[in-house]
Write an enzyme that holds these catalytic residues in place. Structure first.
Site, PDB file in Angstrom:
ATOM      1  N   THR A  47       0.835  -1.212   0.000  1.00 27.05           N
ATOM      2  CA  THR A  47       0.000   0.000   0.000  1.00 27.05           C
ATOM      3  C   THR A  47       0.863   1.253   0.000  1.00 27.05           C
ATOM      4  O   THR A  47       0.543   2.239  -0.678  1.00 27.05           O
ATOM      5  CB  THR A  47      -0.957   0.001   1.212  1.00 27.05           C
ATOM      6  N   CYS A  48       1.959   1.207   0.710  1.00 27.42           N
ATOM      7  CA  CYS A  48       2.851   2.368   0.799  1.00 27.42           C
ATOM      8  C   CYS A  48       3.435   2.720  -0.573  1.00 27.42           C
ATOM      9  O   CYS A  48       3.548   3.895  -0.925  1.00 27.42           O
ATOM     10  CB  CYS A  48       3.974   2.090   1.797  1.00 27.42           C
TER      11      CYS A  48
END
EC number: 1.11.1.27
Length: 157
Positions: A47-48
Protein backbone atom coordinates in the site's frame (compact mmCIF):
# COMPACT_ATOMS: atom_id res chain seq x y z
CA UNK A 1 -0.54 10.53 21.31
CA UNK A 2 0.05 13.77 19.40
CA UNK A 3 -3.12 15.82 18.90
CA UNK A 4 -4.30 18.81 16.92
CA UNK A 5 -2.91 22.07 18.39
CA UNK A 6 0.01 20.20 20.01
CA UNK A 7 3.60 21.23 19.43
CA UNK A 8 5.66 18.62 17.62
CA UNK A 9 8.15 16.90 19.94
CA UNK A 10 11.86 17.53 19.63
CA UNK A 11 13.76 14.69 18.05
CA UNK A 12 15.97 13.55 15.20
CA UNK A 13 15.16 12.16 11.75
CA UNK A 14 17.77 11.06 9.24
CA UNK A 15 18.17 11.63 5.51
CA UNK A 16 20.72 10.27 3.06
CA UNK A 17 22.11 13.25 1.15
CA UNK A 18 25.06 13.06 -1.22
CA UNK A 19 26.08 9.70 0.24
CA UNK A 20 26.10 10.97 3.84
CA UNK A 21 23.53 10.50 6.57
CA UNK A 22 22.28 13.90 7.74
CA UNK A 23 20.53 14.28 11.10
CA UNK A 24 17.60 16.71 11.09
CA UNK A 25 16.58 18.33 14.36
CA UNK A 26 12.79 18.36 14.16
CA UNK A 27 12.54 21.64 16.05
CA UNK A 28 14.46 23.32 13.22
CA UNK A 29 12.80 21.20 10.54
CA UNK A 30 9.33 22.51 11.44
CA UNK A 31 10.21 26.06 12.55
CA UNK A 32 8.66 28.90 10.53
CA UNK A 33 7.34 26.53 7.87
CA UNK A 34 4.15 24.85 6.78
CA UNK A 35 4.95 21.16 6.49
CA UNK A 36 2.95 18.17 5.33
CA UNK A 37 4.26 15.03 6.98
CA UNK A 38 2.97 11.54 6.39
CA UNK A 39 4.14 8.21 7.70
CA UNK A 40 3.98 4.69 6.39
CA UNK A 41 4.53 1.35 8.12
CA UNK A 42 7.37 0.42 5.76
CA UNK A 43 9.24 1.41 2.64
CA UNK A 44 8.74 -0.82 -0.39
CA UNK A 45 5.57 -2.34 1.10
CA UNK A 46 2.42 -2.78 -1.03
CA UNK A 47 0.00 0.00 0.00
CA UNK A 48 2.85 2.37 0.80
CA UNK A 49 4.47 1.91 -2.63
CA UNK A 50 1.37 1.59 -4.79
CA UNK A 51 -0.85 4.30 -3.29
CA UNK A 52 0.41 6.30 -0.30
CA UNK A 53 3.78 7.67 -1.44
CA UNK A 54 2.82 7.98 -5.14
CA UNK A 55 -0.15 10.20 -4.23
CA UNK A 56 2.19 12.71 -2.60
CA UNK A 57 4.72 12.48 -5.43
CA UNK A 58 2.03 13.32 -8.00
CA UNK A 59 0.52 16.07 -5.78
CA UNK A 60 3.79 17.77 -4.73
CA UNK A 61 3.37 20.78 -7.01
CA UNK A 62 -0.25 21.28 -5.95
CA UNK A 63 0.70 21.05 -2.26
CA UNK A 64 3.51 23.57 -2.70
CA UNK A 65 1.14 25.89 -4.62
CA UNK A 66 -1.09 25.83 -1.51
CA UNK A 67 1.76 27.19 0.63
CA UNK A 68 3.45 23.99 1.79
CA UNK A 69 7.20 24.50 2.31
CA UNK A 70 8.13 20.84 2.72
CA UNK A 71 6.56 17.43 2.18
CA UNK A 72 8.06 14.78 4.44
CA UNK A 73 7.63 11.02 4.28
CA UNK A 74 8.68 9.19 7.45
CA UNK A 75 9.08 5.50 8.13
CA UNK A 76 10.75 3.32 10.73
CA UNK A 77 13.45 2.32 8.25
CA UNK A 78 17.06 3.44 7.85
CA UNK A 79 18.13 6.42 5.76
CA UNK A 80 19.61 4.19 3.05
CA UNK A 81 16.32 2.33 2.54
CA UNK A 82 14.34 5.60 2.53
CA UNK A 83 16.67 7.11 -0.08
CA UNK A 84 16.46 4.02 -2.31
CA UNK A 85 12.67 3.96 -2.00
CA UNK A 86 12.44 7.67 -2.80
CA UNK A 87 14.62 7.19 -5.87
CA UNK A 88 12.55 4.21 -7.04
CA UNK A 89 9.36 6.28 -6.61
CA UNK A 90 10.68 9.51 -8.23
CA UNK A 91 10.14 11.36 -4.94
CA UNK A 92 12.77 14.05 -5.55
CA UNK A 93 10.35 16.80 -4.36
CA UNK A 94 9.81 15.09 -1.00
CA UNK A 95 12.07 14.64 2.01
CA UNK A 96 12.39 10.91 2.63
CA UNK A 97 13.25 10.79 6.32
CA UNK A 98 14.17 7.80 8.42
CA UNK A 99 13.20 7.12 12.01
CA UNK A 100 15.51 4.13 12.21
CA UNK A 101 14.97 3.22 15.84
CA UNK A 102 11.37 4.43 15.97
CA UNK A 103 12.14 6.95 18.70
CA UNK A 104 10.41 9.87 16.96
CA UNK A 105 7.37 7.76 16.16
CA UNK A 106 7.28 6.74 19.85
CA UNK A 107 7.50 10.42 20.88
CA UNK A 108 4.46 11.09 18.67
CA UNK A 109 2.63 8.14 20.26
CA UNK A 110 1.94 6.69 16.82
CA UNK A 111 3.67 3.31 16.98
CA UNK A 112 2.16 -0.05 16.25
CA UNK A 113 3.62 -3.45 16.96
CA UNK A 114 3.35 -5.74 14.00
CA UNK A 115 4.78 -9.16 13.32
CA UNK A 116 4.39 -8.58 9.57
CA UNK A 117 7.10 -5.90 9.66
CA UNK A 118 9.22 -7.47 12.38
CA UNK A 119 8.29 -5.33 15.37
CA UNK A 120 7.56 -1.69 16.13
CA UNK A 121 6.56 0.44 13.13
CA UNK A 122 4.67 3.64 12.53
CA UNK A 123 0.95 3.80 12.15
CA UNK A 124 -0.14 5.21 8.80
CA UNK A 125 -1.01 8.91 9.19
CA UNK A 126 -0.72 12.36 7.67
CA UNK A 127 -0.59 15.78 9.27
CA UNK A 128 -0.18 19.45 8.54
CA UNK A 129 2.32 21.21 10.78
CA UNK A 130 2.37 25.01 10.88
CA UNK A 131 5.45 26.46 12.60
CA UNK A 132 5.85 23.34 14.72
CA UNK A 133 2.16 23.03 15.69
CA UNK A 134 -0.15 20.29 14.39
CA UNK A 135 -3.14 21.87 12.64
CA UNK A 136 -4.55 18.72 10.99
CA UNK A 137 -4.05 15.06 11.90
CA UNK A 138 -5.33 12.04 10.00
CA UNK A 139 -4.63 8.65 11.58
CA UNK A 140 -5.64 5.49 9.74
CA UNK A 141 -7.39 2.59 11.39
CA UNK A 142 -5.31 -0.62 11.20
CA UNK A 143 -5.03 -2.04 7.66
CA UNK A 144 -6.91 0.91 6.13
CA UNK A 145 -5.90 3.67 3.73
CA UNK A 146 -8.67 6.25 3.59
CA UNK A 147 -7.74 9.45 5.46
CA UNK A 148 -3.97 9.91 5.22
CA UNK A 149 -3.77 10.33 1.45
CA UNK A 150 -2.63 13.40 -0.44
CA UNK A 151 -6.18 14.25 -1.56
CA UNK A 152 -7.33 14.58 2.07
CA UNK A 153 -4.41 16.90 2.88
CA UNK A 154 -5.06 19.02 -0.24
CA UNK A 155 -8.69 19.45 0.88
CA UNK A 156 -7.55 20.41 4.40
CA UNK A 157 -5.21 23.09 3.08
Amino acid sequence: MITINATMPAGQLQELKDGEVVNHDTTKLFANKKVVMFAVPGAFTPTCSVAHLPGYVVSADELKAKGVDAIICVSVNDAFVMAAWGKAQNAENLMMLADGDGSYTKALGLTMDTAAFGGVRSQRYSMIIDNGVVTNLNIEKPKEFEVSNAETIINQL
